[in-house]
Scaffold this active site. Structure first.
Site, PDB file in Angstrom:
ATOM      1  CD  GLU A  92      -5.500   2.924   2.058  1.00 16.85           C
ATOM      2  OE1 GLU A  92      -5.222   3.140   0.868  1.00 16.85           O
ATOM      3  OE2 GLU A  92      -5.452   3.944   2.931  1.00 16.85           O
ATOM      4  CG  ASP A 131      -2.053   0.742   1.198  1.00 21.00           C
ATOM      5  OD1 ASP A 131      -2.212   1.476   0.132  1.00 21.00           O
ATOM      6  OD2 ASP A 131      -2.967   0.821   2.031  1.00 21.00           O
TER       7      ASP A 131
HETATM    8  C1  5RP Z   1      -5.274   5.982  -0.063  1.00 16.46           C
HETATM    9  C2  5RP Z   1      -3.972   6.084   0.499  1.00 16.46           C
HETATM   10  C3  5RP Z   1      -3.114   6.476  -0.304  1.00 16.46           C
HETATM   11  O1  5RP Z   1      -2.197   5.079  -0.049  1.00 16.46           O
HETATM   12  C4  5RP Z   1      -2.184   7.644  -0.134  1.00 16.46           C
HETATM   13  O2  5RP Z   1      -3.159   8.422  -0.125  1.00 16.46           O
HETATM   14  C5  5RP Z   1      -1.199   7.621  -1.147  1.00 16.46           C
HETATM   15  O3  5RP Z   1      -1.577   7.862  -2.292  1.00 16.46           O
HETATM   16  P1  5RP Z   1      -0.890   7.991  -3.663  1.00 16.46           P
HETATM   17  O4  5RP Z   1       0.105   6.696  -3.738  1.00 16.46           O
HETATM   18  O5  5RP Z   1      -1.555   8.206  -4.714  1.00 16.46           O
HETATM   19  O6  5RP Z   1       0.208   9.213  -3.304  1.00 16.46           O
HETATM   20  O7  5RP Z   1      -3.810   6.183   1.837  1.00 16.46           O
HETATM   21  O8  5RP Z   1      -6.361   6.034   1.061  1.00 16.46           O
END
Ligand code: 5RP
Length: 229
Positions: free
Chosen positions: A106, A84
Site C-alpha cells: 500500500e 484505499d
Molecule cells: C490493509 C489496510 C486497510 O486499508 C485498513 O486496515 C482498513 O481496513 P478496513 O477497510 O477493512 O477497515 O491498511 O493493510
C-alpha cells in the site's frame, strides 16, 4: 433498522474521481472492497478503460474476477488515483494503515500516486493517531530482536496471528502490532521505527494521502484535501 453502509458510501464517492484512461491503485480491506466492486461495475457497464495495480494478492484476485485489467510496476510508472482504506486518519491526513497486513505494498503504491484517496467511516477519523496498534512489517530472521527494539520505543507488542498461525504478509514477512495508545509525533516515530534493522516498513503514512473521504453513519460525507508538497 438502517441499511446505510458508510464504508460503501465513501468508496463509491471515491470511484467518481476515476476517469477513462487513468491508472488506478486498488487498496486492500473491507472498505477498499466496495471501491473495487464499483470500479468493476463501471468497467462492465460503461466500458471504463483503466489500468489497475493492486496493493495485495487478495485485491488483485478480486479485480481479476471483476475483469478489471491488472498491471504491475514493470508496466506502470505513475498512478493517477489510488483508493484505499485506513485504520485511523487525522485532520492532517496522516494515517495508520496495515490492519489488513498490506501496508508495504500500500505504501509503495501510495508513494507513486498523484491522488491518494483514503476512504474511512467516521469511527476512524481521530484527533490523535495511536489508539489503533501500529502495524510494523518485520523480516522473519531476527524478528525477536526487532520486537525488543520496538518495545524500547515505548509500546507493547503483539505478533499478528491468523487462525492460530503466525500471520505472513504477501511479502513473506511478519507483522508486529505495536500499541502506543497516543502518537504525539507521528513523523518522528515513523523514522525511529524504520531505523530498526529488520523492520521492513511501518503503517504510519505521513504526507502520502491527498484526499480523505469520511462517511458518517447518517450517510453524509466530508472530503478533506491536502495541498500537494
Ligand atoms: C490493509 C489496510 C486497510 O486499508 C485498513 O486496515 C482498513 O481496513 P478496513 O477497510 O477493512 O477497515 O491498511 O493493510
Amino acid at each position: 433498522m438502517t441499511d446505510i453502509n458508510p464504508k460503501k458510501i465513501a468508496a463509491e464517492k471515491a470511484v467518481t474521481f476515476i476517469k477513462d484512461g487513468m491508472t488506478v491503485g486498488l487498496g486492500t480491506g473491507s472498505t477498499a472492497y466496495w471501491a473495487i466492486k464499483k470500479i468493476g461495475e463501471r468497467v462492465k457497464d460503461e466500458g471504463l478503460g483503466i489500468k489497475a495495480i493492486a496493493t495485495s494478492e487478495s485485491s488483485e484476485k478480486l479485480a481479476r474476477e471483476l475483469d478489471i485489467p491488472v498491471y504491475s510496476f514493470a508496466q506502470i510508472d505513475l498512478i493517477d488515483v489510488t483508493i484505499d482504506g485506513a485504520d485511523e486518519a487525522d485532520e492532517q491526513l496522516n494515517l495508520i494503515k496495515g490492519g489488513g497486513g498490506a501496508l508495504l505494498r500500500e505504501k509503495i503504491v501510495a508513494s507513486n500516486t498523484i491522488n491518494e484517496i483514503i476512504i474511512v467511516d467516521e469511527s476512524k477519523f481521530v484527533k490523535t493517531l495511536g489508539k489503533f496498534p501500529l502495524p510494523v512489517e518485520v523480516n522473519i530472521f531476527g524478528h525477536e530482536s526487532a520486537i525488543k527494539k520496538l518495545q524500547q520505543l515505548g509500546c507493547s507488542t503483539k505478533q499478528r496471528m491468523k487462525e492460530e498461525q503466525l500471520f505472513i504478509t504477501d511479502n513473506n514477512n511478519y507483522i508486529i502490532d505495536c500499541s502506543f495508545e497516543v502518537i504525539e509525533d507521528a513523523r518522528t516515530l515513523h523514522d525511529k521505527v524504520n531505523a530498526i534493522t529488520g523492520v521492513v516498513d511501518n503503517g504510519l503514512f505521513i504526507d502520502l494521502a491527498h484526499t480523505l473521504i469520511i462517511a458518517y453513519n447518517n450517510g453524509e460525507t466530508k472530503v478533506i484535501q491536502r495541498n500537494r508538497i
